[in-house]
Enzyme design. Structure first.
Site, PDB file in Angstrom:
ATOM      1  N   SER A  26       0.856  -1.187   0.000  1.00 42.71           N
ATOM      2  CA  SER A  26       0.000   0.000   0.000  1.00 42.71           C
ATOM      3  C   SER A  26       0.892   1.237   0.000  1.00 42.71           C
ATOM      4  O   SER A  26       2.121   1.129   0.032  1.00 42.71           O
ATOM      5  CB  SER A  26      -0.895   0.004   1.236  1.00 42.71           C
ATOM      6  OG  SER A  26      -0.117   0.364   2.369  1.00 42.71           O
ATOM      7  N   LYS A  27       0.266   2.379  -0.010  1.00 43.72           N
ATOM      8  CA  LYS A  27       1.015   3.643  -0.091  1.00 43.72           C
ATOM      9  C   LYS A  27       1.997   3.798   1.069  1.00 43.72           C
ATOM     10  O   LYS A  27       2.991   4.497   0.950  1.00 43.72           O
ATOM     11  CB  LYS A  27       0.048   4.822  -0.120  1.00 43.72           C
ATOM     12  CG  LYS A  27      -0.794   4.827  -1.387  1.00 43.72           C
ATOM     13  CD  LYS A  27      -1.058   6.245  -1.899  1.00 43.72           C
ATOM     14  CE  LYS A  27      -1.695   6.207  -3.275  1.00 43.72           C
ATOM     15  NZ  LYS A  27      -3.136   6.405  -3.259  1.00 43.72           N
ATOM     16  N   ARG A  28       1.708   3.131   2.183  1.00 40.57           N
ATOM     17  CA  ARG A  28       2.623   3.199   3.328  1.00 40.57           C
ATOM     18  C   ARG A  28       4.021   2.717   2.959  1.00 40.57           C
ATOM     19  O   ARG A  28       5.010   3.097   3.569  1.00 40.57           O
ATOM     20  CB  ARG A  28       2.111   2.287   4.454  1.00 40.57           C
ATOM     21  CG  ARG A  28       1.164   2.938   5.415  1.00 40.57           C
ATOM     22  CD  ARG A  28       0.785   1.959   6.507  1.00 40.57           C
ATOM     23  NE  ARG A  28       0.202   0.745   5.940  1.00 40.57           N
ATOM     24  CZ  ARG A  28       0.594  -0.480   6.230  1.00 40.57           C
ATOM     25  NH1 ARG A  28       1.580  -0.677   7.078  1.00 40.57           N
ATOM     26  NH2 ARG A  28      -0.001  -1.519   5.682  1.00 40.57           N
TER      27      ARG A  28
END
Ligand code: GLU
Length: 484
Positions: free
Chosen positions: A251-253
């Site tokens: 994910s963007k994390r």
């Protein structure tokens, strides 16, 4: 039979790194087998599909160098390759399946379905809809005539089982208890993903469907549909999911998930391609740096792992550095010149181009991303300002002023401003002042470039030339005095 594969992104978002990995595997598989690689647009969701996303997909595929042989933009024998332009075809197939008794008009209401699912769950049974509210063809016809709306559902054979041999996951079995009588046509006449994707795969004569494991549970539906259309199902290969280094779904994390963000952040397409290739595929030895030709030669689906692949942004950055260092000098200069010019907001003069060419190899050796380069070379072509962190760390220290003044003195005496001569003079300065290289040279770096992160010192001094070097040392000495 020659290999025909496809990638089928939906233009409802930017090209995701996971889709890019699937695109690459399809591309490598096609090239390895001298097959055909197709780019299809799964754009039936007209509300969420946009031209911007569609353009991004095309631009990102081209940037990666994943040229497609048939598909949107380039055309081909099965044109059109846009699902939004094939609605009539999907409706025709759905009608044919109803006619053949393999699909049916369904009047089941959302409430009925909800009740069914809740009950099934309560009783510990599969909540997959088993078609229990199906009405007779005669009743269906009657209700349609009176204007009632209906979806078209596929009649999954029960009891039954779909078994297939996945190239990556080996034998996969789905008991039809887990497969619902899925909708193929919505009540507004638009196809679902299952119908559109399967009809396209059949019509476009796709031989291998290579896609993410998140779609594995859709595959029995696609196989049933394909067989109901009287066609032979393709071979399936489901690629392992991408995870972050923490083992959680990517994910963007974990970094950018849109491919174009890597291009914008100064990554080279070849480095990204190499990195994506290794997310689940083992080229056969411990090689991590594999060029495109070698990838095409060695790519085999049976060397793709079942285990989740870890997308590690740090490793990708490392690999980008490897590719930057691997560029030949001319290619590197040709790549960075426009970046430097854009950063300066003007064209370089002929003399400045010579300076750039001279300094380029030194920057190339250390850079991990192309975006780092222009800021590191800016001091050679523009006035500087002091980076706050560098100032605090270096210039606010006791010996900084002394090193700068002493360097100014020895450099002012030099007639020969070559790298060697500058080095000799500055090393002499260290000795006279009793300073170690860190204490003696770091202030000079900051004085000349504004930052403690800059190309090697002696070369930088030589490239700046005597006048500018002395002027910057003077300015720094004044600034230090003013700050203390
Ligand atoms: N449009 C689908 C997606 O982007 C295609 C999946 C497939 O390859 O069948 O997930």
């Amino acid at each position: 039979m020659s290999v025909r594969v496809r990638i089928a992104p939906s233009p409802t978002g930017y090209l995701h790194v996971g889709t890019a990995r699937a695109a690459l595997y399809n591309y490598l598989f096609a090239r390895h087998h001298n097959g055909v690689f197709i780019l299809r647009s799964d754009d039936t969701d007209t509300e969420r599909s946009t031209q911007e996303f569609s353009d991004d997909i095309v631009a990102s595929m081209r940037w990666l160098g994943l040229e497609w042989d048939e598909g949107i933009i380039v055309g081909g024998p099965h044109e059109t390759y846009r699902q939004s332009e094939r609605l009539g075809r999907y409706q025709e197939v759905a009608a044919g399946l109803v006619e053949a008794g393999k699909a049916y008009y369904s009047f089941a209401t959302p409430e009925q379905l909800e009740t069914f699912r809740n009950e099934a769950r309560r009783e510990g049974m599969s909540p997959a809809y088993d078609g229990r509210y199906k009405v007779s063809p005669a009743e269906a016809e009657e209700r349609l005539r009176t204007g009632e709306s209906a979806t078209v559902r596929f009649a999954v054979p029960r009891p039954g089982e779909t078994v297939f041999e996945d190239v990556v996951r080996d034998e996969v079995r789905f008991d039809h208890v887990q497969v619902d009588d899925f909708v193929i046509l919505r009540s507004n006449g638009t196809p679902t993903y299952h119908l559109a994707s399967t009809v396209d795969d059949v019509d476009f004569e796709i031989t291998h469907v290579i896609r993410g494991e998140d779609l594995l549970s859709s595959t029995p539906k696609h196989i049933l549909l394909t067989e109901a259309m009287g066609a032979e199902p393709p071979t399936y290969a489901h690629l392992p999911l991408l995870m972050g280094p923490d083992g959680k779904k990517l994910s963007k994390r974990h970094g950018h998930t849109a491919l174009a963000a890597y291009r914008d952040a100064g990554y080279l397409a070849d480095a990204v391609v190499n990195y994506l290739a290794l997310l689940g595929w083992n080229p056969g030895d411990d090689d991590t740096v594999v060029d495109r030709a070698a990838m095409i030669e060695r790519f085999e689906l049976d060397r793709v792992s079942k285990n989740p692949a870890i997308f590690d942004a740090v490793k990708l950055e490392w690999m980008n550095g490897v590719y930057i260092r691997g560029m030949n000098a001319d290619a590197f200069i040709a790549t960075v010149t426009p970046l430097v010019e854009e950063d300066l907001g003007r064209a370089l003069t002929a003399d400045e181009r010579a300076v750039l060419a001279e300094m380029a190899p030194l920057v190339q050796e250390r850079a991990k991303k192309l975006t780092e380069i222009a800021p590191q070379m800016r001091f050679l072509f523009a006035e500087i300002s002091y980076d706050e962190t560098s100032w605090q760390k270096v210039m606010a220290k006791p010996d900084a002023g002394r090193a700068i003044r002493s360097a100014r003195e020895v450099l002012a005496r030099l007639d020969d401003f070559s790298t060697n001569s500058v080095e000799h003079a500055l090393r002499g300065m260290l000795e006279t002042e009793g300073l170690n290289p860190r204490k003696g040279f770091q202030p000079l770096r900051v004085a000349l470039s504004g930052s403690s992160v800059s190309p090697p010192l002696f070369e930088s001094v030589a490239a700046l030339g005597k006048d500018r070097t002395l002027a910057r040392l003077d300015a720094a000495a004044v600034a230090i005095d003013a700050a203390s």
